[in-house]
Design an enzyme around this catalytic site. Structure first.
Site, short mmCIF file in Angstrom:
data_model
loop_
_atom_site.label_atom_id
_atom_site.label_comp_id
_atom_site.label_asym_id
_atom_site.label_seq_id
_atom_site.Cartn_x
_atom_site.Cartn_y
_atom_site.Cartn_z
N ARG A 1 19.13 7.26 -24.91
CA ARG A 1 20.50 7.12 -25.40
C ARG A 1 20.86 5.66 -25.65
NH1 ARG A 1 19.81 11.70 -22.72
NH2 ARG A 1 21.15 13.52 -23.12
N ASP B 1 15.02 19.17 -13.91
CA ASP B 1 13.74 18.50 -14.10
C ASP B 1 13.00 18.27 -12.79
OD1 ASP B 1 13.88 18.40 -16.88
OD2 ASP B 1 14.93 16.49 -16.88
N GLY C 1 11.53 16.36 -26.29
CA GLY C 1 12.62 17.28 -26.61
C GLY C 1 13.95 16.57 -26.76
N GLN D 1 21.11 18.26 -23.73
CA GLN D 1 20.58 17.91 -25.05
C GLN D 1 21.40 18.54 -26.16
OE1 GLN D 1 16.44 19.02 -25.03
NE2 GLN D 1 15.84 17.40 -23.61
N ARG E 1 5.60 16.45 -15.70
CA ARG E 1 6.14 16.75 -14.36
C ARG E 1 5.20 17.67 -13.57
NH1 ARG E 1 10.64 13.90 -14.86
NH2 ARG E 1 11.88 14.12 -16.76
N LYS F 1 14.69 7.96 -18.12
CA LYS F 1 14.27 8.37 -19.46
C LYS F 1 15.47 8.82 -20.29
CE LYS F 1 11.39 11.97 -19.87
NZ LYS F 1 11.76 13.00 -20.85
N SER F 2 16.36 9.59 -19.70
CA SER F 2 17.52 10.08 -20.45
C SER F 2 18.41 8.94 -20.93
CB SER F 2 18.35 11.03 -19.57
OG SER F 2 17.63 12.19 -19.26
N ARG G 1 8.94 24.78 -28.71
CA ARG G 1 10.25 24.81 -28.06
C ARG G 1 11.35 25.20 -29.05
NH1 ARG G 1 10.69 19.65 -24.16
NH2 ARG G 1 12.48 20.85 -23.41
#
EC number: 2.5.1.19
Length: 427
Positions: free
Chosen positions: A25, A312, A92, A168, A385, A20-21, A120
């Site tokens: 990107r 995570d 996020g 982040q 999660r 996902k990260s 958040r």
């Protein structure tokens, strides 16, 4: 929904969904680069779709096929001001990284999200970006979404010590610095995942790191590339734990990203005596196949610089600890309270309802292993999660009905989670 309980051994092979990260990107850098970027293995999830939708509203053509995603990059100067607020959903990563990107544009844009994201804090991103010259307003003292960013094309380079270990926040500043004349220096509190730095280099840019210090000279143009996204180790973590705790299990996970800033869970498993082997390592894509088998586990301590490398994965690691002999201590993880939910409180609550011995601490948990888990009514509180952790925990329940509220949140990062679970049970 009703969860599967009293599982037979899990056996078989799974290819992990894209990281996902990295997927976020890849879209971002494809959009801000000049020329075409082709992406293989992109994660098609709610979070990543929020990033794709945002760039389409900024005038970027993004084509999707079954095999790849093609991003027609516009460069920083070719992006267009969106005509409506950008909806980040639950992501996020999307909202914080786009704050950095938009800070360097002569626009005023509002970013919003769902009920969870709107709780958040965004001040951790706003503070350094305001030092660079952007103006950012949000809700309350910690600037919760919706937030409005007034960017400008003449940001100032800064030296900034990050008060929290956050990839982040670091990434937001780097995206702003790529548009800023002069040298920006960041000093991390602890080394965090480095996907943004890697992307800068892959797209032809330069960024330098020495220990916890990162320096970048701007402005820098980027060029479109061909990207292959490795599988997400955060998604693989649920099957790693399932394989370790369900007797007789033997699972092979293919194409898992094992970037060293993300492999904390593998160290924890090794320290606990778990059997995971790494096969077919691909150095170019920093990926490998992982094979996990049922193991006798012992307790360990998880703390310090290890935490950013597995933040995570801590919900599922907490479940793993319930099956280990002895007392596992998780500390220095107060950041968990600022995720999609207060993950310390929610994980502890579900595991205690299931009969586990868990002591909640301000920055973590103390978990005593060896307790048999029982059925309960679990609430994921729309945290993907947490939902997956509860589903894996249910496999250990010998009798009774285990239910999960908010299971739909799992599609945020792993749309095929339950289908893959069935595959492992059918093999």
């Amino acid at each position: 929904m009703k969860l599967t309980t009293d599982s037979k051994p899990l056996r078989g092979c799974l290819t992990m969904p894209g990281d996902k990260s990295i997927s976020h990107r890849a879209i971002i850098f494809g959009a801000i680069a000049e020329g075409t970027t082709e992406i293989e293995g992109l994660l098609k999830s709610h979070d990543v779709n929020a990033t794709i939708s945002s760039f389409r509203k900024m005038g970027v053509l993004i084509e999707e096929t079954d095999q790849k995603v093609i991003v027609h990059g516009q460069g920083f100067s070719g992006l267009k001001r969106p005509q409506e607020p950008l909806d980040m959903g639950n992501s996020g990563t999307s909202i914080r990284l786009l704050c950095g990107l938009i800070a360097g544009q002569d626009w005023t844009v509002t970013l919003k999200g769902d009920a969870s994201l709107s709780k958040r804090p965004m001040d951790r991103v706003a503070i350094p970006l305001e030092l660079m010259g952007a103006e950012i307003s949000g809700q309350g003292p910690v600037k919760q979404p919706p937030i409005t960013i007034k960017g400008q094309s003449h940001l100032k380079a800064i030296t900034y010590h990050l008060p929290v270990a956050s990839a982040q926040v670091k990434s937001a500043i780097l995206l702003a610095a790529l548009q800023t004349k002069g040298q920006t220096k960041l000093v991390e509190k602890a080394i965090t995942r480095n996907h943004t730095e890697e992307m800068i280099r892959v797209f032809g840019g330069q960024v330098h790191q020495l220990g916890k210090e990162i320096t970048i000279q701007g402005p820098q143009p980027l060029k479109g590339q061909k990207i292959k996204v490795a599988g997400d180790i955060s998604s693989a973590a649920f099957w790693l734990v399932a394989g370790l705790i369900i007797p007789g299990s033997d699972i092979r996970l293919e194409n898992v990203g094992i970037n060293e800033t993300r492999t904390g869970i593998l160290e924890v498993i090794k320290n606990m005596g778990g059997q995971v082997t790494i096969e077919n390592y691909d150095s170019k894509n920093q990926s490998a196949h992982l094979r996990v088998t049922y193991s006798e586990l012992r307790a360990t301590e998880i703390s310090g610089t290890l935490i950013p490398r597995l933040i995570d994965e801590l919900p599922i690691i907490a479940l793993l600890a319930t099956q280990a002999k002895g007392q596992t201590v998780i500390k220095d993880a107060a950041e968990l309270r600022l995720k999609e939910t207060d993950r310390i409180a929610v994980v502890a609550d579900i595991l205690k309802k299931m009969g586990a011995k868990v002591e909640e601490k301000a920055d973590g948990m103390i978990i005593t292993g060896g307790q048999e888990l029982v059925a309960c009514q679990a609430d994921a509180q729309m945290d993907h999660r947490i939902g997956m952790m509860a589903a894996i925990a249910a496999l250990l329940v010998k009798k009774g009905t285990m239910t999960l509220k908010g299971a739909e949140a799992i599609a945020t990062s792993y749309p095929n989670f339950f289908a893959d679970l069935e595959r492992l049970q059918d093999d």
